[in-house]
Design an enzyme around this catalytic site. Structure first.
Site, PDB file in Angstrom:
ATOM      1  N   ASP A 476     -76.773 -25.569  47.246  1.00  0.00           N
ATOM      2  CA  ASP A 476     -75.558 -25.795  48.036  1.00  0.00           C
ATOM      3  C   ASP A 476     -75.844 -26.728  49.211  1.00  0.00           C
ATOM      4  O   ASP A 476     -77.005 -26.939  49.589  1.00  0.00           O
ATOM      5  CB  ASP A 476     -75.079 -24.418  48.534  1.00  0.00           C
ATOM      6  CG  ASP A 476     -73.593 -24.365  48.804  1.00  0.00           C
ATOM      7  OD1 ASP A 476     -72.945 -25.426  48.839  1.00  0.00           O
ATOM      8  OD2 ASP A 476     -73.075 -23.242  48.997  1.00  0.00           O
ATOM      9  N   ASP A 546     -64.442 -25.202  45.604  1.00  0.00           N
ATOM     10  CA  ASP A 546     -64.333 -23.801  46.012  1.00  0.00           C
ATOM     11  C   ASP A 546     -62.959 -23.252  45.672  1.00  0.00           C
ATOM     12  O   ASP A 546     -62.729 -22.046  45.776  1.00  0.00           O
ATOM     13  CB  ASP A 546     -64.585 -23.667  47.520  1.00  0.00           C
ATOM     14  CG  ASP A 546     -66.068 -23.555  47.819  1.00  0.00           C
ATOM     15  OD1 ASP A 546     -66.840 -23.326  46.874  1.00  0.00           O
ATOM     16  OD2 ASP A 546     -66.451 -23.714  48.989  1.00  0.00           O
TER      17      ASP A 546
END
Ligand code: DGJ
Length: 728
Positions: A476, A546
């Site tokens: 990430d 997301d």
């Protein structure tokens, strides 16, 4: 096919199956001009397209200013007469910025070189041919090598540039773009993919008008906001018709892409590293390599461009053990628990997941250091044993015993101010001395341009990855770069930091996939903030967004699929009401939408309503039935919810055209109950196909030209799949 040089006319011709690209050396001063890029043509000398006679007013020596400002160029340089956007600019020790390149020599060879430290497409000798055009600025003693590769079976041409300092002096490069494309006299539209967090890659199509239309990133990542991509197309081109030129940069940091209509209604398109805040100190005998740009030509609309990018990236960019493999169906605990989990909770999820046919548990953010929320812990990559009782190995073994693989989350490029790492090494964060650095998600960015920083972070990761049976990593990156400064760089090299950061990232990922080739790497950056070809070179899949709401995902995935293969698109079924927007959609629809990508779950399966939980084994079976087709087939866009605001429809057709899967999502029920007609694509006209759902048999021609009626469904957000199989 391949590359030919006509010595008499001094023209290079690059051919792909359906396109030709021509470069001409201008006799006077040996400038490298651009002649043609478009549909394949037989001719090999079309120098008239450079309009050279127009530049020579009779009985006067040529006026170089108006000449260089209008001639179509392959790689234009700054400060000597071309006032359009140029590709190369320098700063000499005396403060001058002008440079000029003239042809010196060339080589043509089979195969394709790699770019040191940078990701790039690859090909074997039988796949591609490369041309290196060597040119120089004789005054500066600066050499530039323009590298072009054509692929034998794909309408793609890659370009990169190497700049070498042959002088005794240091030369500063202040701009080194990767590709320039000069086109002439057409009415063009431009597509770019814009967005923001949770709404990445929205399609923006507009007319190209006078002046410069630029997209860029200065965030240190390719960004949620723009893609390092643009498509230039005839104004009336659509999904299936018309000329389209795609330009995509294989790079994950700051970029610019620009289309410009010039004074003579020519079009200049450029793409490369963003020159803003960029300087590279090129010492004597050193070289700088600019990232690769991938140019794709289609005479058959946007769809054909898309399919070329998909084939190129699936076969010549993505690497590793999972390149051509079905990916395990994963369940990720982020939306299930956020930071609030422990071994028992994860094992509960894993037990239920295993029972339902899910194949891998991924433990997301929060397993390390002191990290109960996003205020602390990044950089301390040591297992938090108060959360994970018995340690990581115990958890991984237990998960493995259930028949599941185990995956783990890292954010290696970051450090929390509240972390032991930062307390020990505050100077390891990117910062400007004396200035309080901006926090983003309460964290700072590590200066991974420095080898000692990379070594320490990597050794911490290595301990974790080698200590247990970890088979997947989610990498990430959750903030943009600000306060650009590195304590290891001098006043005249601070301008290198953005690029050195990206090189550091590539080095780290390279180490990881080399040491752990069996690990499936999925890149991520607050969702899809770094979804670009550079990252695809290291990870065969990237978390798309997301936003896990199935309806918002239709638009996000449409933009993503315009360039990137479905096999690379991280897509999960999540819980409702959606954590992204509160929307409630049927579980089945969420499955159909995730089926377009890598497929997985992002929810607490132990708390899912019984009816939804019972649907998981069916979805698992659906994934296994269709994933080979979805992952390897040709993608066709049939209808766009972005455009019609009512429904979305796309299709994947197997390479042998014997099987197709149409996904239809009805976002809005039709008030008049009438069926919608859709038209299949990519089938064989005369082949007979059976629609699995009804058993009806029609020819490919009928399904494509007469169409298929999709009955209106009662309610919003409903979907269906149409499986089409050739009759034996
Ligand atoms: C952002 C990612 O996109 C999410 O999926 C999740 O991993 C969080 N970061 C964790 O902090």
């Amino acid at each position: 096919m391949g590359i030919q040089y006509n010595e008499k006319s001094r023209v290079f011709k690059l051919d792909t199956p359906k396109s030709s690209y021509m470069i001409g050396i201008v006799d006077e001063e040996n400038f490298i001009g651009h002649i043609y890029f478009g549909k394949k043509i037989a001719d090999s000398d079309m120098r008239y397209l450079m309009r050279l006679p127009e530049q020579l007013p009779s009985e006067r020596p040529r006026d170089r200013v108006s000449f260089l400002d209008t001639i179509p160029m392959e790689y234009s340089t700054h400060g000597v007469g071309d006032f359009r956007e140029t590709c190369l600019r320098v700063r000499t020790n005396s403060g001058h910025s002008a440079c000029s390149l003239s042809y010196v020599s060339h080589v043509i060879y089979k195969g394709k070189p790699t770019l040191p430290g940078l990701p790039s497409t690859f090909g074997k000798e039988e796949d591609c041919t490369t041309l290196e055009l060597i040119c120089e600025d004789a005054v500066l003693k600066l050499r530039a090598v323009l590298v072009y590769t054509v692929f034998e079976h794909l309408d793609a041409i890659t370009r990169s540039v190497k700049v070498i300092n042959d002088s005794e002096d240091t030369i500063y490069l202040t701009k080194v773009l990767s590709a320039c494309l000069d086109l002439d006299n057409k009415d063009y539209d431009l597509i770019t993919l814009y967005g923001l967090w949770s709404k990445e890659r929205m399609i923006n199509r507009r007319r190209i008008t006078d002046g410069k239309q630029r997209i860029s990133s200065l965030r240190g990542v390719s960004s949620h906001q723009e893609q390092p991509f643009m498509a230039i197309m005839e104004h009336d081109a659509n999904e299936d018709r018309g000329e389209v030129y795609g330009m995509n940069l294989v790079y994950s940091g700051n970029f610019m892409a620009q289309a410009e209509i010039t004074q003579l209604t020519q079009l200049r398109a450029v793409i490369g590293i963003n020159p803003e805040d960029f300087t590279w100190k090129l010492e004597s005998s050193c070289e700088f390599v600019a990232p690769e740009a991938v140019l794709v030509y289609s005479a058959e609309g946007i769809g054909e461009m898309t399919r070329t990018y998909h084939d190129l990236y699936r076969n010549h960019l993505i690497r590793g053990e999972y390149k051509d493999k079905k990916r395990p169906i994963l369940i990720n605990n982020w939306e299930a628990t956020y930071f609030n989990f422990n071994t028992d909770k994860l094992l509960d999820i894993a037990k239920e997941a295993a029972r339902l046919g899910i194949e891998m548990l991924v433990m997301d953010d929060g397993w390390f250091g002191k990290r109960e929320d996003d205020n602390s812990g990044l950089g301390d990559w040591f297992v938090n044993e108060s959360k994970l009782k018995g340690g990581l190995s115990y958890l991984v073994n237990e998960v493995n015993k259930l028949g599941l693989k185990f995956g783990i989350w890292f954010e290696p490029e970051m450090v929390s101010p509240d972390s032991d790492l930062y307390r020990e090494h505050p100077d390891w964060a990117i910062h400007v001395p004396g200035r309080t650095g901006a926090l983003g998600r309460n964290q700072l960015v590590l200066d991974i341009s420095r080898k000692e920083v990379r070594d320490e972070i990597y050794s911490r990761m290595y301990q974790i990855l080698s200590g247990s049976n970890i088979e997947y990593v989610k990498w990430d990156m959750n903030r943009s770069l600000t306060d650009i400064g590195s304590v290891s760089l001098d006043a005249d090299t601070q301008g290198e930091l953005y690029h050195r950061f990206v090189l550091g990232l590539y080095d780290l990922q390279d180490r990881m996939i080399t040491d752990f080739p069996h690990i499936l790497l999925e890149n991520c950056s607050s969702g899809g903030g770094r979804f670009d070809p550079g990252m695809l070179y290291y990870s065969p899949q990237i978390w798309t967004s997301d936003n896990t709401d199935a309806i918002d995902r239709l638009k996000i995935q449409e933009g993503t699929m315009m360039i990137y293969p479905l096999s690379a698109m991280g897509a999960h079924v999540a819980v409702c009401p959606s954590h992204s927007n509160g929307r409630i959609t049927p579980f089945e629809t969420r499955g159909y939408v995730a089926l377009a990508g890598t497929f997985g779950y992002e929810l607490d399966v132990t708390r899912l309503p019984e009816e939804e939980r019972n649907l998981i084994p069916e979805q698992v079976a659906m994934y296994h039935k269709y994933n080979d087709l979805v992952r390897t087939g040709d993608y066709y866009r049939i209808a766009s919810y972005q455009n019609n605001q009512e429904y979305d429809c796309y299709e994947v057709v197997s390479k042998d055209k014997k099987e197709a899967l149409v996904t239809f999502i009805q976002v809005q029920c039709r008030p008049n109950y009438r069926a919608r007609r859709i038209y299949a694509k990519g089938l064989l006209d005369d082949c007979l196909y059976r629609l699995e759902e009804t058993g009806e048999v029609y020819s490919g021609g009928a399904l494509m030209y007469a169409g298929i009626n999709i009955d209106n469904m009662w309610g919003d957000y409903l979907g269906k799949l149409l499986h089409i199989m050739a009759v034996k």
